[in-house]
Design a protein around this motif. Sequence first.
Motif, PDB file in Angstrom:
ATOM      1  N   GLY B  25      -2.252   9.350  -0.113  1.00 52.52           N
ATOM      2  CA  GLY B  25      -2.130   9.281  -1.575  1.00 52.52           C
ATOM      3  C   GLY B  25      -2.759   8.010  -2.117  1.00 52.52           C
ATOM      4  N   ILE B  26      -2.584   6.896  -1.394  1.00 49.87           N
ATOM      5  CA  ILE B  26      -3.179   5.618  -1.814  1.00 49.87           C
ATOM      6  C   ILE B  26      -4.706   5.729  -1.797  1.00 49.87           C
ATOM      7  CG2 ILE B  26      -3.457   3.168  -1.245  1.00 49.87           C
ATOM      8  CD1 ILE B  26      -0.634   3.272   0.019  1.00 49.87           C
ATOM      9  N   MET B  27      -5.244   6.329  -0.742  1.00 51.55           N
ATOM     10  CA  MET B  27      -6.700   6.497  -0.636  1.00 51.55           C
ATOM     11  C   MET B  27      -7.238   7.293  -1.830  1.00 51.55           C
ATOM     12  SD  MET B  27      -6.918   7.398   3.411  1.00 51.55           S
ATOM     13  CE  MET B  27      -8.640   7.534   3.756  1.00 51.55           C
ATOM     14  N   GLN B  28      -6.541   8.403  -2.136  1.00 52.94           N
ATOM     15  CA  GLN B  28      -6.994   9.257  -3.237  1.00 52.94           C
ATOM     16  C   GLN B  28      -6.889   8.545  -4.568  1.00 52.94           C
ATOM     17  OE1 GLN B  28      -4.323  12.513  -2.269  1.00 52.94           O
ATOM     18  NE2 GLN B  28      -6.080  13.862  -1.934  1.00 52.94           N
ATOM     19  N   ASN B  29      -5.777   7.798  -4.736  1.00 49.91           N
ATOM     20  CA  ASN B  29      -5.541   7.100  -5.994  1.00 49.91           C
ATOM     21  C   ASN B  29      -6.594   6.021  -6.237  1.00 49.91           C
ATOM     22  OD1 ASN B  29      -3.761   6.980  -8.258  1.00 49.91           O
ATOM     23  ND2 ASN B  29      -3.150   4.942  -7.529  1.00 49.91           N
ATOM     24  N   LYS B  32      -9.778   7.591  -7.264  1.00 47.96           N
ATOM     25  CA  LYS B  32      -9.694   8.121  -8.623  1.00 47.96           C
ATOM     26  C   LYS B  32      -9.792   6.991  -9.647  1.00 47.96           C
ATOM     27  CE  LYS B  32      -6.023   9.737 -10.759  1.00 47.96           C
ATOM     28  NZ  LYS B  32      -4.643  10.242 -10.658  1.00 47.96           N
ATOM     29  N   LEU B  33      -8.988   5.920  -9.418  1.00 52.97           N
ATOM     30  CA  LEU B  33      -8.964   4.800 -10.364  1.00 52.97           C
ATOM     31  C   LEU B  33     -10.339   4.146 -10.513  1.00 52.97           C
ATOM     32  CD1 LEU B  33      -5.638   2.958  -9.422  1.00 52.97           C
ATOM     33  CD2 LEU B  33      -6.131   4.147 -11.560  1.00 52.97           C
ATOM     34  N   LEU B  40     -11.254   3.713   0.455  1.00 53.58           N
ATOM     35  CA  LEU B  40     -10.560   2.967   1.511  1.00 53.58           C
ATOM     36  C   LEU B  40     -10.594   3.789   2.798  1.00 53.58           C
ATOM     37  CD1 LEU B  40      -7.378   1.793  -0.435  1.00 53.58           C
ATOM     38  CD2 LEU B  40      -9.430   0.473   0.063  1.00 53.58           C
ATOM     39  N   ALA B  41     -11.094   3.179   3.869  1.00 53.37           N
ATOM     40  CA  ALA B  41     -11.085   3.876   5.157  1.00 53.37           C
ATOM     41  C   ALA B  41      -9.704   3.718   5.781  1.00 53.37           C
ATOM     42  CB  ALA B  41     -12.155   3.304   6.065  1.00 53.37           C
ATOM     43  N   ALA B  42      -9.287   4.736   6.544  1.00 49.98           N
ATOM     44  CA  ALA B  42      -7.910   4.778   7.042  1.00 49.98           C
ATOM     45  C   ALA B  42      -7.543   3.562   7.896  1.00 49.98           C
ATOM     46  CB  ALA B  42      -7.672   6.067   7.816  1.00 49.98           C
ATOM     47  N   GLY B  43      -8.459   3.113   8.746  1.00 50.43           N
ATOM     48  CA  GLY B  43      -8.174   1.964   9.611  1.00 50.43           C
ATOM     49  C   GLY B  43      -7.940   0.693   8.813  1.00 50.43           C
ATOM     50  N   THR B  44      -8.766   0.497   7.802  1.00 51.17           N
ATOM     51  CA  THR B  44      -8.625  -0.666   6.926  1.00 51.17           C
ATOM     52  C   THR B  44      -7.313  -0.588   6.144  1.00 51.17           C
ATOM     53  OG1 THR B  44     -11.000  -1.001   6.709  1.00 51.17           O
ATOM     54  CG2 THR B  44      -9.627  -1.794   4.887  1.00 51.17           C
TER      55      THR B  44
END
Lengths: 179, 105
Positions: B25-29, B32-33, B40-44
């Motif tokens: 959800g954070i990645m998507q947000n 979007k913002l 944001l890549a998942a590892g980071t």
Amino acid sequence: MRKVIKKFFWAWDFEKEEKWLNEMSAKGLALVGYSICTYSFEECEPGEYTHKIQLLEHRPSHPESEQYIRFMEETGAEQVASYLNWVYFRKKTAEGPFELFSDIESKLKQCILIKKLLLPIGWLNLGVAIMNFANLAFNAPRFSWIPFINVFCALILFAGVNEINKKIKAYKKEMFIRE
Amino acid sequence: MENIALTEAVFYILLSLEKPLHGYGIMQNAEKLSNGRVRLAAGTLYGAINTLLEKGWITSVPGENGDRKKEYVITENGKKAVFAELERLRELVKNGEELTGGWNK
């Protein structure tokens, strides 16, 4: 139908390995397993997956690694294979570009981890070579190639460390001006 | 509050966590913002979340309806960090705009 391909990549060439796996995926072959130099593939839609390889600090079965892999899976990635501390991830290409790291510091940390893996093995080979040379000079009744093989292994590993050092240096330089 | 510049990843993570949200959800947000600019890549993201948990700027909350996905929410200290960062960004923008006003584009 399962297809097995034998291929070898140096640890410091993980980006080439990723590229090759993505080329295989483009041909309709998706990685399903790996053990020493042996890649197992199953058929997939051409270009269905994008692959990334990561060296973890611990074995994949370690709780910290398990937690990380679970997090990766929550973001749409999938672990398809692992070997020692190396983990092979894939993600559906349709879900967008697949990167493990979006900041330089994480990429730098990954390089430092690979260096930490290679360096001790290099020194170990050099140490064993010196002992074997001493043995050859003073005790051995006849000639042996073993110490030369150790020197050769050490040289290859140090060449790999040198490759990684180049990347580390480039990342550190970039970090002076950006994240 | 220490005088530090937050990374873009940390800034967008903190902004995303007024209500509990999981990693994806954070990645998507963030995407979007930023109109697709910040991916944001998942590892980071994982590394940043763990550091923020250690610093106490975010905290993890049990997921709803037995959902196994871990959710995170911002803390008071996290909010303070965001306000301090906004102050810093305002200064950057103000100085940047004032001093480049006469430059040829």
